[in-house]
Design an enzyme around this catalytic site. Structure first.
Site: not given
Ligand code: VG1
Ligand code: CO
Length: 544
Positions: A11, A110-111, A286, A288, A290-291, A354, A373, A386
């Site tokens: 990213r 993603s988010h 979110d 994409d 998945d959340r 994670t 998670e 997810k």
């Molecule tokens: C974060 C979350 C983790 C999740 C990841 C991807 O990662 O803590 O639990 O799997 O985002 O989610 P990090 O390394 O920033 O803590 V998503 O929905 O952005 O693919």
């Molecule tokens: Co996501």
């Protein structure tokens, strides 16, 4: 190129991806990291959450796929496929000629926010529908350091990704097909095989059951309309922000209490009464999809609890699980509510680092059915990602079960700057337990004793691979925990996540404001880690 060992793909800011050859290098490095049969003659999915730069990226990847001898590329209409839908498509879809996909490039950050000044992202998913394991992402990263050339069929015309249908080209390596298909069909079919749609439809048609779904302008909108409105007969007015936008309407497509403000207000959180009666049930996804975030009228289900609630009720609530759960799993920072459920139901239990990639092996080996998670992600072995819409469908059946086992409070903090020095300090400190306890007692004498501290390391029980440096844990005598880890999804700078958990046995106290209840542990966490000294910050930038 930046190190690609992120939690979930690469990213970066759009302007970084737009640098000459940047995306190309990542894509070629990925092709070179896969075994030849997964590239030459293979079928690949390319799609994502529709964020800014996706359309350009798709054209580049299609041309590179053709030049690398890929036989077919599958694209969701307009380049849209949610992350869980990509997983479903890899596992379930069969092409008109009987072909099956062997992997996917998912275009999403993603988010993280989207738009010309914001983030773009890309990750590769494997034949099982799940994110590439670390052995593969390490290979991709190594390749990016030595890459000398990439292959691209510059002469191939741009493909029209808005029209459904198969177009055949004469590529440099022979016939090459681009198959543009409906983004929702395969996913909807899978959901129908998991849930009893008729009973959900009955529930939604009851005038007493009102709900609100906020897609935060992400790709979930495409599925929400199809599933909730067209399949289940809900009112279109139940949907908020369900038109996917390249910049997510300028917002943060992160479904938490901070960023899903509109939904939180609609659900009447923090108000004892309001002018408009809030719906019974609210949910958000979110970028994409998945959340997921689940809300009830004037209350919020913490994500750590969602996975525990799902596991506790799965067999009764979902036809897919009627023959029982194979096991359950959570990521290390996720609260121990699931552990309690696993023990109670005598289920196999796993604690993994994670990131969703660690659940896939357990599922492929038949060891795990439900996992989750703390970061608003829950899912099951129906796919290898997810799944925000799945969780939403589940919650519509299971909401009445909520609130009974919510005993765990978690809080997450982020802060930037000097993150690495702080982590190094904690690594060194955790090895001396008496010293840790001396410091803790000096900060707050009312906090329990630390009985164990370590740097979390995971040995995959299926393939034996070891993942190190997965966060520092402090476990307290009363079940409380402090966890510090570096985020792997940011697009610049460094972010520390601090997870604070306290187990509350007394049901009369579970309704307390979690920030008040956790205040002593927060103080210990900040002082123990010398947060202010290292980072110049005395408070987090985001709390969820
Ligand atoms: C974060 C979350 C983790 C999740 C990841 C991807 O990662 O803590 O639990 O799997 O985002 O989610 P990090 O390394 O920033 O803590 V998503 O929905 O952005 O693919
Ligand atoms: Co996501």
């Amino acid at each position: 190129m930046a190190k690609n060992r992120g939690t979930s793909g690469l990213r970066k800011k759009v302007k970084v991806f737009k640098q000459p050859n940047y995306l190309h290098n990542f894509v070629q490095s990925t092709f070179d990291a896969l075994s030849a049969d997964k590239v030459r003659g293979a079928t690949l999915v390319v799609s994502g959450d529709g964020r800014y730069y996706s359309k350009d990226a798709i054209q580049i990847i299609v041309k590179m796929a053709a030049a690398n001898g890929v036989r077919r590329v599958w694209i969701g209409q307009n380049g849209l496929l949610s992350t869980p839908a990509v997983s479903a498509v890899i596992r379930e879809r069969v092409g008109a000629d009987g072909s099956k996909a062997s992997g996917a490039f998912i275009l999403t950050a993603s988010h993280n926010p989207g738009g010309p000044r914001e983030d773009f992202g890309i990750k590769y998913n494997m034949e099982n529908g799940g994110p590439a394991p670390e052995a593969v992402t390490d290979r991709i990263y190594e390749n990016t350091k030595t890459i000398k050339e990439y292959l691209i069929a510059e002469d191939l015309p741009d493909v029209d990704i808005s029209a459904i249908g198969i177009t055949s080209f004469e590529g440099p390596e022979g016939q090459f097909d681009v198959d543009v298909f409906d983004s929702a069909t395969d996913y909807v079919k899978l959901m129908k095989s998991i849930f009893d749609f008729q009973s959900i439809q009955k529930l939604l048609s009851s005038p007493k059951f009102t709900f609100c779904y906020d897609a935060l302008h992400g790709v979930a909108g495409a599925y929400a309309k199809r599933i909730f409105v067209e399949e289940l007969g809900a009112e279109e007015s139940s949907l908020m922000n369900c038109v996917p936008k390249e910049d997510f309407g300028g917002g943060h497509p992160d479904p938490n209490l901070t960023y899903a403000k509109e939904l939180v207000a609609r659900m009447g959180l923090g108000k004892s009464s309001s002018h408009d009666e809030p719906p019974e049930f609210g949910a958000a996804a979110d970028g994409d999809a998945d959340r997921n975030m689940i809300l009830g009228k004037r209350f919020f289900v913490t994500p750590s609890d969602s996975v525990a609630i799902i596991a506790a009720n799965a067999v009764q609530a979902i036809p897919y699980f009627s023959s029982g759960l194979k096991g359950v799993a959570r990521s290390m920072p996720t609260s121990a509510a699931l552990d309690v459920v696993a023990k109670h139901l005598n289920l196999k239990f796993f604690e993994v680092p994670t990131g969703w990639k660690f659940f896939g092996n357990l599922m492929d080996a038949g060891l795990c059915s439900v996992c989750g998670e703390e970061s608003f992600g829950t899912g099951s072995d129906h796919i290898r990602e997810k799944d925000g819409i799945w969780a939403r469908l589940y919650a519509s059946i299971g909401l009445s079960m909520v609130a009974t086992i919510i005993r765990v409070m978690t809080m997450r903090m982020l802060t930037q700057l000097q993150a690495k020095e702080l982590m190094a300090y904690l690594v060194q400190l955790q090895s001396d337990l008496p010293e840790v306890n001396k410091i803790v007692k000096g900060i707050r004498s009312d906090v329990a004793k630390v009985i164990h501290a370590d740097e979390f390391e995971y040995k995959d029980p299926v393939d034996g691979s070891i993942s190190k440096h997965q966060g520092i844990r402090y476990l307290f005598e009363d079940g409380s925990r402090l966890v510090f880890r570096l985020s792997g999804t940011g697009s610049e700078g460094a972010t520390i996540r601090l997870y604070i958990e306290q187990y509350e046995k007394d049901p009369s106290k579970t309704g307390r404001d979690s920030q008040d209840a956790l205040a002593p542990l927060v103080e210990v966490a900040l002082k123990l880690s010398k947060m202010e000294e290292f980072t110049g910050r005395s408070a987090p930038t985001v709390i969820t």
